[in-house]
Design an enzyme around this catalytic site. Structure first.
Site, PDB file in Angstrom:
ATOM      1  N   GLU A 188      -5.397   3.796   5.758  1.00 16.18           N
ATOM      2  CA  GLU A 188      -5.011   3.561   4.362  1.00 16.18           C
ATOM      3  C   GLU A 188      -5.342   4.767   3.472  1.00 16.18           C
ATOM      4  O   GLU A 188      -4.533   5.151   2.633  1.00 16.18           O
ATOM      5  CB  GLU A 188      -5.735   2.296   3.867  1.00 16.18           C
ATOM      6  CG  GLU A 188      -5.179   1.756   2.581  1.00 16.18           C
ATOM      7  CD  GLU A 188      -5.898   0.486   2.129  1.00 16.18           C
ATOM      8  OE1 GLU A 188      -5.819  -0.537   2.809  1.00 16.18           O
ATOM      9  OE2 GLU A 188      -6.551   0.536   1.070  1.00 16.18           O
ATOM     10  N   ARG A 237       0.832  -1.220   0.000  1.00 16.30           N
ATOM     11  CA  ARG A 237       0.000   0.000   0.000  1.00 16.30           C
ATOM     12  C   ARG A 237       0.861   1.261   0.000  1.00 16.30           C
ATOM     13  O   ARG A 237       0.527   2.258   0.654  1.00 16.30           O
ATOM     14  CB  ARG A 237      -0.942   0.021   1.207  1.00 16.30           C
ATOM     15  CG  ARG A 237      -1.894  -1.135   1.294  1.00 16.30           C
ATOM     16  CD  ARG A 237      -2.926  -1.123   0.146  1.00 16.30           C
ATOM     17  NE  ARG A 237      -3.935  -2.129   0.356  1.00 16.30           N
ATOM     18  CZ  ARG A 237      -3.850  -3.381  -0.103  1.00 16.30           C
ATOM     19  NH1 ARG A 237      -2.803  -3.761  -0.820  1.00 16.30           N
ATOM     20  NH2 ARG A 237      -4.810  -4.243   0.117  1.00 16.30           N
ATOM     21  N   SER A 242     -11.164  -0.762   2.936  1.00 16.94           N
ATOM     22  CA  SER A 242     -10.421  -1.018   4.184  1.00 16.94           C
ATOM     23  C   SER A 242      -9.850   0.301   4.690  1.00 16.94           C
ATOM     24  O   SER A 242      -9.136   0.978   3.950  1.00 16.94           O
ATOM     25  CB  SER A 242      -9.271  -1.986   3.929  1.00 16.94           C
ATOM     26  OG  SER A 242      -9.773  -3.179   3.392  1.00 16.94           O
TER      27      SER A 242
HETATM   28  C1  LIG Z   1     -15.461  -0.444  -1.425  1.00 15.74           C
HETATM   29  C2  LIG Z   1     -13.967  -0.205  -1.602  1.00 15.74           C
HETATM   30  C3  LIG Z   1     -13.102  -1.283  -1.720  1.00 15.74           C
HETATM   31  C4  LIG Z   1     -11.731  -1.088  -1.901  1.00 15.74           C
HETATM   32  N1  LIG Z   1     -10.923  -2.191  -2.017  1.00 15.74           N
HETATM   33  C5  LIG Z   1      -9.596  -2.028  -2.207  1.00 15.74           C
HETATM   34  C6  LIG Z   1      -8.745  -3.174  -2.352  1.00 15.74           C
HETATM   35  O1  LIG Z   1      -9.193  -4.309  -2.348  1.00 15.74           O
HETATM   36  N2  LIG Z   1      -7.420  -2.962  -2.508  1.00 15.74           N
HETATM   37  C7  LIG Z   1      -6.892  -1.701  -2.553  1.00 15.74           C
HETATM   38  O2  LIG Z   1      -5.660  -1.594  -2.709  1.00 15.74           O
HETATM   39  N3  LIG Z   1      -7.672  -0.610  -2.422  1.00 15.74           N
HETATM   40  C8  LIG Z   1      -8.994  -0.728  -2.252  1.00 15.74           C
HETATM   41  N4  LIG Z   1      -9.802   0.365  -2.098  1.00 15.74           N
HETATM   42  C9  LIG Z   1      -9.193   1.701  -2.125  1.00 15.74           C
HETATM   43  C10 LIG Z   1      -9.250   2.404  -3.490  1.00 15.74           C
HETATM   44  O3  LIG Z   1     -10.211   1.824  -4.315  1.00 15.74           O
HETATM   45  C11 LIG Z   1      -7.902   2.376  -4.209  1.00 15.74           C
HETATM   46  O4  LIG Z   1      -6.912   2.947  -3.413  1.00 15.74           O
HETATM   47  C12 LIG Z   1      -7.964   3.106  -5.556  1.00 15.74           C
HETATM   48  O5  LIG Z   1      -6.761   2.902  -6.264  1.00 15.74           O
HETATM   49  C13 LIG Z   1      -8.191   4.611  -5.394  1.00 15.74           C
HETATM   50  O6  LIG Z   1      -8.455   5.119  -6.678  1.00 15.74           O
HETATM   51  P1  LIG Z   1      -9.163   6.513  -6.887  1.00 15.74           P
HETATM   52  O7  LIG Z   1      -9.109   6.820  -8.342  1.00 15.74           O
HETATM   53  O8  LIG Z   1     -10.496   6.514  -6.275  1.00 15.74           O
HETATM   54  O9  LIG Z   1      -8.174   7.487  -6.093  1.00 15.74           O
HETATM   55  P2  LIG Z   1      -8.527   8.801  -5.288  1.00 15.74           P
HETATM   56  O10 LIG Z   1      -9.237   8.428  -4.028  1.00 15.74           O
HETATM   57  O11 LIG Z   1      -9.161   9.807  -6.161  1.00 15.74           O
HETATM   58  O12 LIG Z   1      -7.058   9.286  -4.901  1.00 15.74           O
HETATM   59  C14 LIG Z   1      -6.273   8.520  -4.003  1.00 15.74           C
HETATM   60  C15 LIG Z   1      -4.873   9.162  -3.945  1.00 15.74           C
HETATM   61  O13 LIG Z   1      -4.255   9.032  -5.216  1.00 15.74           O
HETATM   62  C16 LIG Z   1      -3.920  10.329  -5.758  1.00 15.74           C
HETATM   63  N5  LIG Z   1      -4.189  10.246  -7.197  1.00 15.74           N
HETATM   64  C17 LIG Z   1      -5.333   9.855  -7.806  1.00 15.74           C
HETATM   65  N6  LIG Z   1      -5.160   9.857  -9.149  1.00 15.74           N
HETATM   66  C18 LIG Z   1      -3.895  10.266  -9.371  1.00 15.74           C
HETATM   67  C19 LIG Z   1      -3.123  10.501 -10.550  1.00 15.74           C
HETATM   68  N7  LIG Z   1      -3.607  10.312 -11.782  1.00 15.74           N
HETATM   69  N8  LIG Z   1      -1.847  10.936 -10.395  1.00 15.74           N
HETATM   70  C20 LIG Z   1      -1.309  11.159  -9.179  1.00 15.74           C
HETATM   71  N9  LIG Z   1      -2.002  10.960  -8.028  1.00 15.74           N
HETATM   72  C21 LIG Z   1      -3.261  10.523  -8.137  1.00 15.74           C
HETATM   73  C22 LIG Z   1      -4.847  11.307  -5.037  1.00 15.74           C
HETATM   74  O14 LIG Z   1      -4.289  12.610  -5.019  1.00 15.74           O
HETATM   75  C23 LIG Z   1      -4.895  10.680  -3.660  1.00 15.74           C
HETATM   76  O15 LIG Z   1      -3.729  10.994  -2.940  1.00 15.74           O
HETATM   77  C24 LIG Z   1     -11.199   0.214  -1.938  1.00 15.74           C
HETATM   78  C25 LIG Z   1     -12.077   1.312  -1.821  1.00 15.74           C
HETATM   79  C26 LIG Z   1     -13.449   1.102  -1.671  1.00 15.74           C
HETATM   80  C27 LIG Z   1     -14.361   2.298  -1.567  1.00 15.74           C
END
Ligand SMILES: Cc1cc2nc3c(=O)[nH]c(=O)nc-3n(C[C@H](O)[C@H](O)[C@H](O)COP(=O)(O)OP(=O)(O)OC[C@H]3O[C@@H](n4cnc5c(N)ncnc54)[C@H](O)[C@@H]3O)c2cc1C
Length: 341
Positions: free
Chosen positions: A337, A167, A241
């Site tokens: 996380e 992570r 999580s």
């Molecule tokens: C129901 C649920 C289940 C999940 N299960 C998992 C799992 O099984 N495993 C897991 O690892 N995670 C899980 N997650 C967490 C999440 O889905 C991941 O971390 C995902 O990669 C976040 O993507 P996002 O586009 O929503 O990022 P955001 O929430 O929009 O951003 C997260 C971070 O990344 C940065 N960011 C986003 N896009 C970029 C970019 N293009 N360039 C630079 N920085 C950027 C943002 O500034 C922020 O710091 C889960 C979340 C939910 C709600």
């Protein structure tokens, strides 16, 4: 050149899966590099604090954001090459992660199936090196391109440069707030074996009577498990999580095990142990319990949920209370996380 279509006083409520009603001073939907180049050339915009946004599924908006939200909305997925053993595929940062996984499977490319149904976009996947059901993104990662706000250059970073860990990556440290990921290239093995190390996945396939699973079967099993276990953010606000599974020394794990024989722990390659954060939280009585309008999910103690109208500060308060209780009872530090903004 037309000025950038920046919107002001923009509600982020529908742009974060916890459903926190925070407002950004300015918002720009980014679809091209030229917009980013234009942005850093406009002093009024370039000086604003920036928040790069994907699907908003790993964020806690603790307050209104007094800066510019850059919402990555660039699209595109393609096969970019292959050799005897590997297919290379590239997706733009704004592509939905699960949509991309489905697209790879539809092309007949295996490798990402264990990461099915993780919310969010492709551009965020490397930020915390997403992982699930025995696979981490770094195992299928080839390289990415990123726009450097300091220089205006586009960088290409390979796996070593990204410094992936559990992570974690360089984007949470040296490159935090400095770059935005534009696209990610994956190296998918042509002759991969399904990863069935997680008992849940093996059990699901067994229940379905599947003895020799395909990548599509594994994907379907993962989707079924996740749908049962995790709340749908469209129905109940959450960020998946909420805490990382803490990693402790063998000595610490043994001492805890002596006191709590039910302790759930997994040996790590370096001799340390990963503890199941959900078990620790459950033991502290937090499963299904609320603190104001936020709570810990009744089916999975590791998931913090917005019961309706929770503010960022409500989430922070609950997160802190859970951390305090786990520290008090087990002497273990839980690290959130999601990124707190
Ligand atoms: C129901 C649920 C289940 C999940 N299960 C998992 C799992 O099984 N495993 C897991 O690892 N995670 C899980 N997650 C967490 C999440 O889905 C991941 O971390 C995902 O990669 C976040 O993507 P996002 O586009 O929503 O990022 P955001 O929430 O929009 O951003 C997260 C971070 O990344 C940065 N960011 C986003 N896009 C970029 C970019 N293009 N360039 C630079 N920085 C950027 C943002 O500034 C922020 O710091 C889960 C979340 C939910 C709600």
């Amino acid at each position: 050149m037309p000025s950038l279509p920046v919107q002001t006083t923009f509600s982020l409520r529908h742009y974060n899966t916890l459903g926190i009603d925070a407002t950004a001073r300015a918002y720009l939907s980014v679809t091209s590099i030229s917009q980013l180049q234009q942005l850093i050339a406009e002093p009024a915009l370039a000086k604003l604090p920036r928040l790069v946004l994907g699907g908003g599924s790993n964020l806690v908006l603790t307050q209104d954001f007094d800066g510019l939200v850059l919402h990555m909305c660039n699209l595109g997925m393609q096969k970019v090459g292959e050799d005897d053993d590997t297919v290379y595929v590239r997706a733009a940062a704004g592509e939905n992660w699960h949509g991309f996984v489905r697209w790879t499977l539809a092309q007949g490319f295996a490798g990402l199936e264990n990461l099915s149904l993780i919310p969010g976009n492709v551009g965020a996947a490397p930020i915390q090196n997403i992982g699930a059901y025995g696979v981490e993104m770094q195992e299928r990662f080839h390289s990415l391109t990123a726009f450097d706000f300091n220089t205006g250059n586009v960088l290409t970073l390979d796996r070593t440069a990204c410094a992936f860990a559990y992570r974690d990556s360089v984007f949470k440290h040296a490159l935090r707030d400095r770059v935005v990921v534009l696209d990610v290239t994956f190296a998918l093995p042509k002759h991969s074996q399904p990863v069935l190390a997680y008992a849940d996945v093996a059990h699901e396939l067994h229940t379905l009577g599947i003895k020799v699973p395909t990548a599509n079967d594994v994907s379907a099993a993962v989707i079924a498990i996740r749908t049962r276990k995790l709340p749908d953010p469209a129905v109940i606000g959450n960020a998946g999580s909420f805490f990382k599974n803490p990693i402790v020394t063998a000595m610490q794990r043994d001492a805890l095990f002596a006191q709590h024989p039910q302790l759930v722990s997994y040996p790590q390659p370096d001799g340390r142990f990963k503890l199941a954060a959900g078990w620790l939280i459950d033991q502290c009585g937090w499963k299904g319990k609320n603190l104001g309008p936020a709570g810990m999910y009744e089916k999975q103690a590791l998931v913090l949920v917005n019961r309706g109208g929770a503010t960022g500060q409500d989430i922070v308060r609950l997160s802190q209370a859970v951390q305090d209780d786990v520290m008090h009872r087990f002497g273990v530090n839980l690290e959130p996380e999601p990124i707190f903004i």
